[in-house]
Structure formats: structure tokens, C-alpha cells
Design a protein around this motif. Structure first.
Motif, PDB file in Angstrom:
ATOM      1  N   TYR A  53       0.833  -1.203   0.000  1.00 27.24           N
ATOM      2  CA  TYR A  53       0.000   0.000   0.000  1.00 27.24           C
ATOM      3  C   TYR A  53       0.870   1.256   0.000  1.00 27.24           C
ATOM      4  CZ  TYR A  53      -3.646   3.202   1.754  1.00 27.24           C
ATOM      5  OH  TYR A  53      -4.525   4.236   1.936  1.00 27.24           O
ATOM      6  N   ARG A  54       1.828   1.312   0.908  1.00 22.37           N
ATOM      7  CA  ARG A  54       2.715   2.477   0.983  1.00 22.37           C
ATOM      8  C   ARG A  54       3.485   2.678  -0.322  1.00 22.37           C
ATOM      9  NH1 ARG A  54       3.838   0.291   6.072  1.00 22.37           N
ATOM     10  NH2 ARG A  54       2.844   1.450   7.729  1.00 22.37           N
ATOM     11  N   LEU A  60       2.554   6.622  -6.955  1.00 19.49           N
ATOM     12  CA  LEU A  60       1.610   7.582  -7.520  1.00 19.49           C
ATOM     13  C   LEU A  60       1.946   9.025  -7.138  1.00 19.49           C
ATOM     14  CD1 LEU A  60      -1.682   5.602  -6.903  1.00 19.49           C
ATOM     15  CD2 LEU A  60      -0.569   6.028  -9.106  1.00 19.49           C
ATOM     16  N   GLY A  61       2.990   9.186  -6.343  1.00 22.13           N
ATOM     17  CA  GLY A  61       3.386  10.528  -5.936  1.00 22.13           C
ATOM     18  C   GLY A  61       2.583  11.071  -4.769  1.00 22.13           C
ATOM     19  N   LEU A  62       1.928  10.185  -4.029  1.00 24.74           N
ATOM     20  CA  LEU A  62       1.119  10.597  -2.885  1.00 24.74           C
ATOM     21  C   LEU A  62       1.912  10.450  -1.598  1.00 24.74           C
ATOM     22  CD1 LEU A  62      -2.169   8.804  -3.963  1.00 24.74           C
ATOM     23  CD2 LEU A  62      -1.605  11.214  -4.238  1.00 24.74           C
ATOM     24  N   SER A  63       1.641  11.321  -0.665  1.00 23.08           N
ATOM     25  CA  SER A  63       2.351  11.320   0.610  1.00 23.08           C
ATOM     26  C   SER A  63       1.903  10.153   1.489  1.00 23.08           C
ATOM     27  CB  SER A  63       2.098  12.630   1.344  1.00 23.08           C
ATOM     28  OG  SER A  63       2.678  12.591   2.630  1.00 23.08           O
ATOM     29  N   THR A  64       2.851   9.591   2.209  1.00 25.97           N
ATOM     30  CA  THR A  64       2.536   8.532   3.171  1.00 25.97           C
ATOM     31  C   THR A  64       2.903   8.972   4.588  1.00 25.97           C
ATOM     32  OG1 THR A  64       4.707   7.505   2.835  1.00 25.97           O
ATOM     33  CG2 THR A  64       2.891   6.698   1.470  1.00 25.97           C
ATOM     34  N   GLU A  65       3.250  10.246   4.759  1.00 29.87           N
ATOM     35  CA  GLU A  65       3.692  10.746   6.056  1.00 29.87           C
ATOM     36  C   GLU A  65       2.631  10.614   7.147  1.00 29.87           C
ATOM     37  OE1 GLU A  65       5.272  14.667   5.840  1.00 29.87           O
ATOM     38  OE2 GLU A  65       6.661  14.145   4.248  1.00 29.87           O
ATOM     39  N   ASP A  66       1.396  10.963   6.842  1.00 28.14           N
ATOM     40  CA  ASP A  66       0.327  10.932   7.841  1.00 28.14           C
ATOM     41  C   ASP A  66      -0.455   9.623   7.819  1.00 28.14           C
ATOM     42  OD1 ASP A  66       1.010  13.515   8.581  1.00 28.14           O
ATOM     43  OD2 ASP A  66      -0.383  14.420   7.155  1.00 28.14           O
ATOM     44  N   LEU A  67       0.064   8.642   7.154  1.00 27.15           N
ATOM     45  CA  LEU A  67      -0.620   7.362   7.019  1.00 27.15           C
ATOM     46  C   LEU A  67      -0.558   6.596   8.333  1.00 27.15           C
ATOM     47  CD1 LEU A  67      -2.007   5.944   4.651  1.00 27.15           C
ATOM     48  CD2 LEU A  67       0.122   4.744   4.225  1.00 27.15           C
TER      49      LEU A  67
END
Length: 84
Positions: A53-54, A60-67
Motif C-alpha cells: 500500500y505504501r 503515484l506521488g502521494l504522501s505517506t507521512e500521515d498514514l
């Protein structure tokens, strides 16, 4: 009909979205997201790992910081759609 003009328009909308002057264009529809999930869920179990998932989000260039996903969690298609 005119792919170059179309791409320029889409990229301009992306730039405006980044500047908070408009919304990002929808570059992927639900069928695309489902297809991506099925490529990750090669065994057809109905879920993928948190690591997969990460990596998909990063690709896709999406942030995973707040995941807030634990490493041992399974990610369903619905969770995947929400994240993407």
C-alpha cells in the motif's frame, strides 16, 4: 482529437491545484484504481500488505507521512480506494 493541447490543459490544472487555485484533475477513475489493486493482489485474497500500500501511494506521488497503517495490517480495496 488534439492530444498535445489536452495534455497542456491537464498539466495547467495540476499546477493550479498545487497552488490551491483549483482542483486537481481526475487522472484516474475507479476502474483504474481497481485494476491497480488487482495487480498488487496477485493471489486474489481481497487485500494487500501495508508495505504494498505504501509503495503504491509513493509510486503515484502521494504522501505517506500521515498514514496510520500498521505494518501487520491488511489493506482492502475500499481502504486502497480511499487512500488513492
Amino acid at each position: 482529437e488534439r492530444p498535445r493541447e489536452f495534455l497542456i490543459q491537464v498539466l495547467e490544472r495540476v499546477k493550479a491545484g498545487r497552488r490551491a487555485e483549483g482542483e486537481y484533475p481526475d487522472l484516474m477513475d475507479e476502474a483504474n484504481v481497481e485494476a491497480m489493486f488487482s495487480l498488487l493482489d496477485v493471489l486474489g485474497r481481497g487485500h494487500i500488505t501495508a508495505v504494498q500500500y505504501r509503495e503504491a501511494l509513493k509510486t503515484l506521488g502521494l504522501s505517506t507521512e500521515d498514514l496510520e497503517v500498521g505494518d501487520d495490517e491488511n489493506i482492502t480495496l475500499e481502504v486502497f480506494k480511499e487512500g488513492v
